[in-house]
Write an enzyme that holds these catalytic residues in place. Structure first.
Site, PDB file in Angstrom:
ATOM      1  N   GLU A  24     -66.485  52.586  -2.516  1.00  0.00           N
ATOM      2  CA  GLU A  24     -67.155  51.930  -1.429  1.00  0.00           C
ATOM      3  C   GLU A  24     -68.318  52.857  -0.895  1.00  0.00           C
ATOM      4  O   GLU A  24     -69.010  52.767  -0.230  1.00  0.00           O
ATOM      5  CB  GLU A  24     -66.470  51.214  -0.605  1.00  0.00           C
ATOM      6  CG  GLU A  24     -67.106  50.151   0.287  1.00  0.00           C
ATOM      7  CD  GLU A  24     -66.284  49.117   0.978  1.00  0.00           C
ATOM      8  OE1 GLU A  24     -65.558  48.568   0.518  1.00  0.00           O
ATOM      9  OE2 GLU A  24     -66.546  48.926   2.251  1.00  0.00           O
ATOM     10  N   ASP A 134     -62.819  49.314  -0.950  1.00  0.00           N
ATOM     11  CA  ASP A 134     -61.931  49.383   0.256  1.00  0.00           C
ATOM     12  C   ASP A 134     -61.086  47.780   0.118  1.00  0.00           C
ATOM     13  O   ASP A 134     -61.502  46.902  -0.413  1.00  0.00           O
ATOM     14  CB  ASP A 134     -62.447  48.921   1.797  1.00  0.00           C
ATOM     15  CG  ASP A 134     -63.062  50.380   1.987  1.00  0.00           C
ATOM     16  OD1 ASP A 134     -63.077  51.190   1.352  1.00  0.00           O
ATOM     17  OD2 ASP A 134     -63.801  50.417   3.113  1.00  0.00           O
ATOM     18  N   ASP A 136     -60.193  45.041   1.525  1.00  0.00           N
ATOM     19  CA  ASP A 136     -60.290  43.973   2.427  1.00  0.00           C
ATOM     20  C   ASP A 136     -61.439  43.020   1.752  1.00  0.00           C
ATOM     21  O   ASP A 136     -61.773  43.030   0.716  1.00  0.00           O
ATOM     22  CB  ASP A 136     -60.838  44.551   3.921  1.00  0.00           C
ATOM     23  CG  ASP A 136     -61.959  45.279   3.552  1.00  0.00           C
ATOM     24  OD1 ASP A 136     -62.854  45.042   2.591  1.00  0.00           O
ATOM     25  OD2 ASP A 136     -62.429  46.316   4.536  1.00  0.00           O
ATOM     26  N   TYR A 352     -62.211  58.809   8.807  1.00  0.00           N
ATOM     27  CA  TYR A 352     -63.170  57.498   8.805  1.00  0.00           C
ATOM     28  C   TYR A 352     -63.001  56.998  10.092  1.00  0.00           C
ATOM     29  O   TYR A 352     -62.032  56.284  10.625  1.00  0.00           O
ATOM     30  CB  TYR A 352     -62.681  56.725   7.607  1.00  0.00           C
ATOM     31  CG  TYR A 352     -63.666  55.631   7.444  1.00  0.00           C
ATOM     32  CD1 TYR A 352     -65.111  55.936   6.957  1.00  0.00           C
ATOM     33  CD2 TYR A 352     -63.390  54.249   7.500  1.00  0.00           C
ATOM     34  CE1 TYR A 352     -66.002  54.969   6.559  1.00  0.00           C
ATOM     35  CE2 TYR A 352     -64.524  53.286   7.110  1.00  0.00           C
ATOM     36  CZ  TYR A 352     -65.688  53.708   6.806  1.00  0.00           C
ATOM     37  OH  TYR A 352     -66.511  52.730   6.714  1.00  0.00           O
ATOM     38  N   CYS A 819     -48.313  21.752  47.906  1.00  0.00           N
ATOM     39  CA  CYS A 819     -48.938  22.842  48.533  1.00  0.00           C
ATOM     40  C   CYS A 819     -50.261  22.919  48.379  1.00  0.00           C
ATOM     41  O   CYS A 819     -51.161  22.403  47.650  1.00  0.00           O
ATOM     42  CB  CYS A 819     -48.488  24.133  47.489  1.00  0.00           C
ATOM     43  SG  CYS A 819     -49.164  25.776  47.667  1.00  0.00           S
ATOM     44  N   CYS A 822     -51.360  25.654  45.466  1.00  0.00           N
ATOM     45  CA  CYS A 822     -51.382  25.524  43.941  1.00  0.00           C
ATOM     46  C   CYS A 822     -50.907  23.971  43.704  1.00  0.00           C
ATOM     47  O   CYS A 822     -50.720  23.653  42.368  1.00  0.00           O
ATOM     48  CB  CYS A 822     -49.711  26.355  43.445  1.00  0.00           C
ATOM     49  SG  CYS A 822     -48.289  25.715  43.919  1.00  0.00           S
ATOM     50  N   CYS A 844     -43.591  26.416  49.922  1.00  0.00           N
ATOM     51  CA  CYS A 844     -44.025  25.670  48.357  1.00  0.00           C
ATOM     52  C   CYS A 844     -42.745  26.177  47.491  1.00  0.00           C
ATOM     53  O   CYS A 844     -42.237  27.576  47.552  1.00  0.00           O
ATOM     54  CB  CYS A 844     -45.071  26.368  47.987  1.00  0.00           C
ATOM     55  SG  CYS A 844     -45.772  25.987  46.161  1.00  0.00           S
ATOM     56  N   CYS A 849     -45.823  31.747  44.796  1.00  0.00           N
ATOM     57  CA  CYS A 849     -46.947  31.020  45.870  1.00  0.00           C
ATOM     58  C   CYS A 849     -46.459  31.284  47.014  1.00  0.00           C
ATOM     59  O   CYS A 849     -45.278  31.141  47.479  1.00  0.00           O
ATOM     60  CB  CYS A 849     -46.965  29.643  45.436  1.00  0.00           C
ATOM     61  SG  CYS A 849     -48.283  28.494  46.297  1.00  0.00           S
TER      62      CYS A 849
END
Length: 925
Positions: A24, A134, A136, A352, A819, A822, A844, A849
């Site tokens: 390549e 390569d 891939d 590389y 709460c 939350c 809570c 929390c």
DNA sequence: GCAAGGTC
């Protein structure tokens, strides 16, 4: 495809056959030739091909018993390009929608024709072709490009594929003896991507460039004819990340929170104890807990944990990490980093640089790489120590989860004390690669960490100290640090008085704009681009004027970038999100493993995208509207939409050489915007209920810097409350409460009305700033009294979180309290402290929390009313904030520590240091 | 003049 007759090897009765090998890139051709020619008769010879970069190596080798004469050359990545047939290539040659079915062709471009000639000439002389691309999908696709060129020159070639996972001799020797056939499915997957990218990219780019360039004055530092407003399946989602974060940043509204801090000084040092609840957003709740603590301030040590902590060295270096770290450590852009890395690679100093792999193969001789670095003046002695078994510094490197099967992690390949031709960045990048490698094969840093938990009146606090025992890899990886801190020695059950115990406030901060490393992380997670191209997509945003880099190296969209994303978002398309790319990636995978066919996937995808394109074009009005927010209409446009704006209101406060002008958007809404682009995005928003507006010659006597010309507005009667006049001579300089109130009541027109989830409500910085800065000064829009905004109007149902819960939850309903923070259910508990024993509170149940509220405070019978809390909080000199620590200690506090030191503390009700809130004479006032 | 992917 027929690959010619016969298997590989053993069939030619000992007569050498000629084999063409293609890699390549030139470096792989050279490296593989080097391995395979070792110990071979005749050695390695090299000659020129047609291309000056791609040499031809020659040597003898035996493949499965078959003597071969090997010619080894290379390509440089893809040999071919995909493009439309000539009759579709000119922009005005066809309707962009035709590009979804216009004929395309794959061809070798002019600058690759010399490589093509080499391949043709060599192929004619050979019987076999071995592909060393390569391993891939892209490599497999390039393999088929090479096959096409070579088999056209020689139909009888026997075609083989060498599979190797790293450029290591043993791997290469093994691979050449186990040749396989190329995989058409892998190549198909890439063909699919290429064609989709081309058709979508070209159609949208041509459409939006031609449409927007004609409709608007986009005053960029480029010739108008050269202005390209491109769309690409990678560049747009990259822009999307930038814009989305910008919107989050701009729409953030700072929220004040409260926390309790405790310090303890001894001869051994100071411990800073943090409240384990973190912080409360509700001042009243925090103040109640603070009151409990200050009344019973004796500290009891409840837990001591001592443990060894390790800080591990980084994983072996991939391209992505190289780019992120070079940006973090040296502020080098990814594009520049890759340029410098390429130079170092070409000169043989590093491996590389385009690799996803973050783990070394077991076959890599890591010690040999360290050995080479022993002579370096800065890190040579560390390298020596690593190789000394007695030092115990060596550690086999960890492996990450990425492996591209083609390249090893980036590592030094040649020692250099620094070359004379190197720039500062070459030095820095080489140093990073070497130090990173040495760190990878080192022991983690080791420390002893002590964490201490204490209890004050039932509230838990914690502090920790760290003593570094061995820096190990940190000695060479000087880019990272690990701080040590000392705290006094404590024993379990020990009691003492705090030195300070303060109620401190802070404000939430907006999420910062994306840094380069953040953006790369977003792209990586969403699968946008590859290790070799991510930096190019980022660079493209800058080149196309879609984004700029701020001085602190963060990305901010330009008006153009924001308008594009806004426009597509308003159309309802998620073309600026990464989903399209993710879908393509999953389709590519399916094609490469044979579960879907290329032609079917291509057909379906293009059909969908074509429909999307047609729809987007039909809805281009949305794109137009978004652009109109930021840009002046062009007189080139044939569009009939009118524009009454353009009158100067004042000089822009941000970019002083430009004017803010009154404009009417295509949807009829008015705005005042800056003409300076791309540096300035200043916009002043006006109520959406304006039917007419004209800049007058009246100059505002209040607003500075002047002159600020007043605007005569006419409002639509039915869209404003009855107590406002339809005619109003207004000022946009900040003095005009009526305008601000009407913005709050009526909105600003299209932007706020059509605001979608995820987008900040303020479309621009100035809008957001205007909204938040106006809050403190304006009159309430419900009762028109000043001193509070509508959020806190006593004559209107409150919209705050706390108030909503108070309204909707019965005060004593144990299970129906949720709460504020939350939304999880709260449980009713009973306090057990001296002053509040028996008093009930809700807390809570959600882990992490902090929400907590006294039951009796929910009836409005709080010992600290909300109004009190607000006025207290708004006066920093009266609250137990950060500034009060020293003042509190110096004044006559009611408590002293065991050593006789006064404990800082003030009444949280009125701020007086002479008493606490439970006996406050001002309580309830 | 357009995409994204290789690579020099």
């Amino acid at each position: 495809m027929a690959y010619g007759g016969g298997g590989c090897g053993g069939g030619s009765g000992g007569r050498a056959i000629r084999v063409l090998n293609v890699a390549e890139k030139p470096s792989v051709a050279k490296a593989v030739s080097g391995f395979l020619s070792k110990n071979q008769q005749g050695g390695l010879r090299v000659r020129d091909g047609r291309s000056r970069y791609n040499k031809i190596f020659e040597f003898n080798h035996t493949v499965n018993g078959q003597p071969c004469h090997m010619s080894f050359t290379s390509v440089t990545g893809h040999l071919m390009e995909l493009d439309f047939d000539d009759r579709f290539r000119r922009w005005h040659s066809c309707d962009p929608v035709d590009l979804y079915h216009a004929s395309v062709r794959k061809f070798v471009p002019e600058d690759k024709s010399d490589i093509r000639r080499t391949l043709e000439e060599e192929a004619r002389k050979c019987q076999w072709l071995i592909l060393w691309l390569d391993c891939d999908r892209e490599g497999e696709n390039i393999a088929f490009e090479v096959i096409e060129v070579c088999t056209q020159a020689n139909r009888n070639l026997n075609v083989w594929r060498a599979r190797f996972s790293a450029l290591i001799e043993r791997e290469i020797q093994n691979s050449v003896q186990n040749l396989v056939r190329p995989n058409q499915l892998f190549a198909d997957a890439v063909d699919l991507r290429q064609e989709i990218d081309l058709r979508i990219g070209a159609s949208f780019t041509r459409f939006q460039t031609m449409f927007l360039r004609d409709a608007f004055m986009i005053n960029l530092a480029t010739d108008d004819r050269n202005l390209v407003i491109s769309y690409g399946p990678c560049q747009f989602p990259t822009l999307g990340f930038v814009v989305e974060r910008y919107w989050e940043n701009q729409s953030h509204e700072a929220e004040e929170f409260w926390t309790i801090n405790c310090t303890h000084n001894t001869d051994e040092g100071t411990a800073n104890f943090k409240w384990m609840r973190g912080h409360f957003f509700d001042y009243t709740c925090a103040a109640i807990v603070y009151e409990m603590c200050i009344q019973e301030p004796t500290v009891t040590v409840t837990e001591i944990k001592e443990q060894e902590k390790l800080k591990y060295p980084p994983l072996p270096l991939s391209t992505l990490e190289l780019e992120k770290r070079a940006s973090r450590f040296f502020h080098m852009s990814p594009a520049h980093t890759m340029k410098v890395a390429e130079d170092l690679y070409q000169a043989g100093f590093i491996s590389y640089p385009r690799t996803e792999t973050d783990g070394f193969s077991e076959k890599t001789d890591l010690r040999a790489i360290v050995f080479e670095q022993q002579g370096h003046p800065l890190w040579g002695s560390y390298a020596q120590l690593l190789l000394n078994p007695e030092a115990g510094l060596w550690r086999n490197p960890s492996s990450g989860r990425h492996d591209d099967k083609a390249h090893p992690p980036i590592h030094p390949t040649r020692f250099s004390p620094g070359e004379s031709g190197w720039s500062r960045d070459h030095h820095r990048l080489y140093e990073l690669v070497v130090r990173h490698f040495l760190a990878c094969v080192s022991q983690p840093a080791k420390a002893a960490e002590t964490s201490v938990e204490i209890d004050i009146a039932g509230e838990a606090f914690s502090s920790s100290g760290r003593v570094i025992h061995a820096k190990n890899y940190l000695d060479v990886y000087t880019f990272e640090s690990w701080g040590g801190s000392m705290i006094p020695t404590y024993t379990l059950g020990q009691q003492f008085m705090p030195t300070t115990l303060t109620l401190d406030s802070g404000v939430t901060r907006p999420p910062p704009l994306l840094s380069e490393a953040d953006l790369l992380t977003c792209m990586d997670k969403a699968g946008i681009g590859t290790d070799a191209t991510m930096h190019e997509h980022i660079q493209k945003l800058l080149d196309r004027h879609y984004a700029i880099k701020t001085p602190d190296i963060r990305f901010s969209p330009t008006n153009l970038g924001e308008a594009l994303v806004m426009g597509y978002d308003d159309m309802g398309y998620e073309l600026w999100k990464p989903y399209l790319r993710a879908m393509m990636e999953s389709d590519m995978k399916a094609v490469s493993i044979g579960t879907k066919r290329k032609t079917e996937v291509l057909e379906t995808c293009l059909q969908q995208m074509k429909a999307c394109f047609i729809d987007a074009r039909a809805n281009k009005g949305k794109l137009f509207e978004a652009m109109a927010i930021f840009f002046e209409r062009s007189n080139r446009s044939n569009d009939n939409q009118h524009n009454t704006g353009g009158d100067v209101v004042r000089k822009c406060s941000i970019c002083h050489e430009s004017d803010l002008v009154l404009k009417q958007k295509p949807d009829g809404h008015f705005m005042v915007g800056c003409l300076g682009f791309p540096q300035c995005r200043n916009v002043v928003w006006l109520p959406g209920s304006i039917s007419q507006a004209a800049v007058t010659h009246d100059i505002c006597g209040i607003c500075t810097p002047g002159p600020v010309f007043k605007i005569q507005f006419k409002f639509r009667r039915l869209e404003i409350p009855p107590n406002y006049n339809v005619d109003h001579l207004g000022c946009i300089g900040g003095c005009d409460d009526t305008l601000r109130q009407l913005v709050e009541i009526c909105g600003t027109g299209a932007r706020t009305a059509s605001s979608v989830s995820g987008r900040g409500q303020g479309a621009t910085s100035s809008n957001s700033a205007q909204r938040s800065s106006s809050r403190g000064r304006m009159a309430c829009v419900y009762c028109r009294q000043t001193g509070h905004s509508s959020d806190f109007c006593p004559s209107q149902p409150s919209r705050s979180h706390t108030a909503r819960n108070q309204e909707t939850n019965p005060p004593n309903g144990e299970s129906s309290i949720h709460c504020n923070s939350c939304g999880e259910p709260c449980v009713l508990r009973t306090a057990n402290t001296a002053t509040n024993r028996g008093r009930k509170f809700f807390s809570c149940q959600s882990q992490g929390c902090n929400f907590f509220i006294w039951e009796d405070s929910m009836n409005g019978a709080s010992s600290v009313s909300r109004a009190n809390a607000r006025s207290f909080a708004s006066n920093p000199s009266r609250r137990g904030g950060r500034g009060s620590r020293t003042g509190g200690r110096a004044s006559g506090a009611a408590f002293v520590s065991a050593t006789g030191e006064p404990i800082s503390g003030r009444c949280f009700n009125c701020g007086d240091p002479s008493h606490f809130a439970n006996v406050c004479p001002n309580r309830g006032r």
